[in-house]
Design a protein around this motif. Structure first.
Motif, PDB file in Angstrom:
ATOM      1  N   GLU A   7       0.837  -1.209   0.000  1.00 50.84           N
ATOM      2  CA  GLU A   7       0.000   0.000   0.000  1.00 50.84           C
ATOM      3  C   GLU A   7       0.872   1.260   0.000  1.00 50.84           C
ATOM      4  N   THR A   8       1.916   1.259   0.831  1.00 48.70           N
ATOM      5  CA  THR A   8       2.827   2.409   0.851  1.00 48.70           C
ATOM      6  C   THR A   8       3.480   2.602  -0.509  1.00 48.70           C
ATOM      7  N   LEU A   9       3.974   1.519  -1.105  1.00 48.15           N
ATOM      8  CA  LEU A   9       4.657   1.655  -2.395  1.00 48.15           C
ATOM      9  C   LEU A   9       3.702   2.125  -3.486  1.00 48.15           C
ATOM     10  N   GLN A  10       2.465   1.631  -3.461  1.00 47.86           N
ATOM     11  CA  GLN A  10       1.495   2.060  -4.486  1.00 47.86           C
ATOM     12  C   GLN A  10       1.232   3.561  -4.384  1.00 47.86           C
ATOM     13  N   PHE A  11       0.998   4.054  -3.184  1.00 49.83           N
ATOM     14  CA  PHE A  11       0.769   5.499  -3.012  1.00 49.83           C
ATOM     15  C   PHE A  11       2.031   6.297  -3.322  1.00 49.83           C
ATOM     16  N   HIS A  12       3.160   5.829  -2.798  1.00 44.37           N
ATOM     17  CA  HIS A  12       4.404   6.580  -2.876  1.00 44.37           C
ATOM     18  C   HIS A  12       4.888   6.665  -4.329  1.00 44.37           C
ATOM     19  N   HIS A  13       4.926   5.539  -5.003  1.00 39.52           N
ATOM     20  CA  HIS A  13       5.409   5.502  -6.391  1.00 39.52           C
ATOM     21  C   HIS A  13       4.357   6.022  -7.367  1.00 39.52           C
ATOM     22  N   ASP A  14       3.157   5.463  -7.301  1.00 38.28           N
ATOM     23  CA  ASP A  14       2.152   5.749  -8.341  1.00 38.28           C
ATOM     24  C   ASP A  14       1.526   7.135  -8.208  1.00 38.28           C
ATOM     25  N   MET A  74      22.778  19.617  -4.602  1.00 33.42           N
ATOM     26  CA  MET A  74      22.552  21.058  -4.471  1.00 33.42           C
ATOM     27  C   MET A  74      23.501  21.712  -3.469  1.00 33.42           C
ATOM     28  N   HIS A  75      24.222  20.862  -2.725  1.00 35.91           N
ATOM     29  CA  HIS A  75      25.126  21.354  -1.682  1.00 35.91           C
ATOM     30  C   HIS A  75      26.562  20.905  -1.945  1.00 35.91           C
ATOM     31  N   GLY A  76      26.864  20.654  -3.220  1.00 31.40           N
ATOM     32  CA  GLY A  76      28.235  20.345  -3.604  1.00 31.40           C
ATOM     33  C   GLY A  76      28.711  18.960  -3.253  1.00 31.40           C
ATOM     34  N   ALA A  77      27.797  18.026  -3.088  1.00 38.53           N
ATOM     35  CA  ALA A  77      28.166  16.658  -2.723  1.00 38.53           C
ATOM     36  C   ALA A  77      27.492  15.657  -3.667  1.00 38.53           C
ATOM     37  N   GLN A  78      28.002  14.422  -3.678  1.00 34.52           N
ATOM     38  CA  GLN A  78      27.435  13.353  -4.503  1.00 34.52           C
ATOM     39  C   GLN A  78      26.687  12.370  -3.594  1.00 34.52           C
ATOM     40  N   PRO A  79      25.348  12.305  -3.682  1.00 40.16           N
ATOM     41  CA  PRO A  79      24.630  11.349  -2.839  1.00 40.16           C
ATOM     42  C   PRO A  79      24.890   9.913  -3.264  1.00 40.16           C
ATOM     43  N   ILE A  80      25.063   9.028  -2.280  1.00 40.07           N
ATOM     44  CA  ILE A  80      25.176   7.607  -2.612  1.00 40.07           C
ATOM     45  C   ILE A  80      24.089   6.774  -1.917  1.00 40.07           C
ATOM     46  N   LEU A  81      23.432   7.351  -0.904  1.00 38.23           N
ATOM     47  CA  LEU A  81      22.311   6.672  -0.230  1.00 38.23           C
ATOM     48  C   LEU A  81      21.405   7.735   0.369  1.00 38.23           C
ATOM     49  N   GLY A  82      20.100   7.574   0.171  1.00 37.86           N
ATOM     50  CA  GLY A  82      19.151   8.509   0.764  1.00 37.86           C
ATOM     51  C   GLY A  82      17.906   7.796   1.253  1.00 37.86           C
ATOM     52  N   CYS A  83      17.400   8.227   2.389  1.00 37.89           N
ATOM     53  CA  CYS A  83      16.146   7.698   2.927  1.00 37.89           C
ATOM     54  C   CYS A  83      15.128   8.828   3.028  1.00 37.89           C
ATOM     55  N   ASP A  84      13.980   8.598   2.449  1.00 40.29           N
ATOM     56  CA  ASP A  84      12.884   9.564   2.413  1.00 40.29           C
ATOM     57  C   ASP A  84      12.203   9.592   3.775  1.00 40.29           C
ATOM     58  N   VAL A  85      12.229  10.752   4.438  1.00 38.12           N
ATOM     59  CA  VAL A  85      11.535  10.856   5.722  1.00 38.12           C
ATOM     60  C   VAL A  85      10.310  11.771   5.636  1.00 38.12           C
ATOM     61  N   TRP A  86       9.773  11.967   4.415  1.00 37.72           N
ATOM     62  CA  TRP A  86       8.441  12.545   4.295  1.00 37.72           C
ATOM     63  C   TRP A  86       7.450  11.536   4.885  1.00 37.72           C
ATOM     64  N   GLU A  87       6.383  12.032   5.482  1.00 39.01           N
ATOM     65  CA  GLU A  87       5.443  11.102   6.134  1.00 39.01           C
ATOM     66  C   GLU A  87       4.834  10.103   5.163  1.00 39.01           C
ATOM     67  N   HIS A  88       4.680  10.486   3.877  1.00 44.54           N
ATOM     68  CA  HIS A  88       4.069   9.520   2.946  1.00 44.54           C
ATOM     69  C   HIS A  88       4.946   8.281   2.760  1.00 44.54           C
ATOM     70  N   TYR A 124       4.069   6.606   6.941  1.00 46.69           N
ATOM     71  CA  TYR A 124       2.951   6.772   7.878  1.00 46.69           C
ATOM     72  C   TYR A 124       1.975   5.594   7.854  1.00 46.69           C
ATOM     73  N   ILE A 125       1.740   5.025   6.678  1.00 47.45           N
ATOM     74  CA  ILE A 125       0.815   3.879   6.599  1.00 47.45           C
ATOM     75  C   ILE A 125       1.337   2.720   7.446  1.00 47.45           C
ATOM     76  N   ASP A 126       2.647   2.493   7.406  1.00 47.83           N
ATOM     77  CA  ASP A 126       3.239   1.322   8.071  1.00 47.83           C
ATOM     78  C   ASP A 126       3.688   1.589   9.503  1.00 47.83           C
ATOM     79  N   TYR A 127       4.126   2.815   9.803  1.00 48.00           N
ATOM     80  CA  TYR A 127       4.754   3.090  11.099  1.00 48.00           C
ATOM     81  C   TYR A 127       4.064   4.204  11.876  1.00 48.00           C
ATOM     82  N   ARG A 128       2.998   4.789  11.301  1.00 51.06           N
ATOM     83  CA  ARG A 128       2.368   5.972  11.890  1.00 51.06           C
ATOM     84  C   ARG A 128       3.440   7.043  12.159  1.00 51.06           C
ATOM     85  N   ASN A 129       3.549   7.530  13.393  1.00 50.89           N
ATOM     86  CA  ASN A 129       4.494   8.630  13.633  1.00 50.89           C
ATOM     87  C   ASN A 129       5.854   8.151  14.119  1.00 50.89           C
TER      88      ASN A 129
END
Length: 198
Positions: A22-29, A151-165, A168-173
């Motif tokens: 459910e999270t992936l469907q909302f998040h991706h789609d 945007m801050h002069g660095a090369q990302p190699i790993l990122g975790c999305d901490v937007w509630e979407h 929130y479905i799986d972990y609430r707050n």
């Protein structure tokens, strides 16, 4: 360039129980598609159309172009977010080159994990926690909203999305619980290493 929504590299239920179908469907789609559509609208008829996605992110930030900082930034972030996860991911066994950098720059795996989770927990509101390479060294970073290390002069190699979407479905707050489960059970370390600057 024109933004396009990619296919997920796995089935919607592949990351359960750590991230639900459910999270992936909302998040991706829904969410990622909105960044694609809004980004294309914001770029239409502008010089940005001739740039790569990485260049768009940097130029938008330099020019304080909020619609593209957010939508191009989020498109870039999500293109990689799907790749940074896999079924049976996580664990402490990192590819050799990445492990050497983690030991040298971040004090080893356990300290890196603690610092990364804390970056995500302490990002006020929406945003991202990152591992990025800046000046040849690995750093733990965090950014608000759709911003990313490019945007801050660095090369990302790993990122975790901490937007509630993202959780929130799986972990609430319980953002920390989400970050810990994500790091321990979903991270695709091979994709992380593949993003190290050559």
């Amino acid at each position: 360039m024109t933004f396009k929504l990619p296919e997920l590299p796995y089935a919607y239920d592949a990351l359960a129980p750590y991230m639900s179908a459910e999270t992936l469907q909302f998040h991706h789609d829904k969410h990622h598609l909105a960044y694609v559509d809004n980004g294309n609208k914001a770029m239409a008829g502008t010089p940005y159309e001739s740039l790569s996605l990485e260049e768009i992110c940097k130029k938008a930030f330099a020019e304080k172009n909020a619609p593209l900082i957010n939508n191009a930034g989020q498109h870039y972030n999500h293109l990689h977010f799907w790749q940074w996860m896999k079924k049976g991911g996580g664990g402490k066994k990192l590819p050799a080159k990445l492990q050497a950098m983690v030991d040298k720059d971040l004090g080893g795996y356990d300290k890196m994990r603690t610092d990364f989770v804390q970056a995500g927990v302490t990002q006020f509101g929406s945003g991202w926690a990152w591992l990025a390479v800046k000046g040849g060294k690995l750093e733990v970073m965090k950014t608000p909203n759709g911003e990313n290390p490019l945007m801050h002069g660095a090369q990302p190699i790993l990122g975790c999305d901490v937007w509630e979407h993202s959780y929130y479905i799986d972990y609430r707050n319980a953002r920390q619980k989400y970050l810990e489960a994500w790091f321990d059970s979903l991270v695709n370390w091979e994709h992380v290493e593949s993003m190290l600057p050559k």
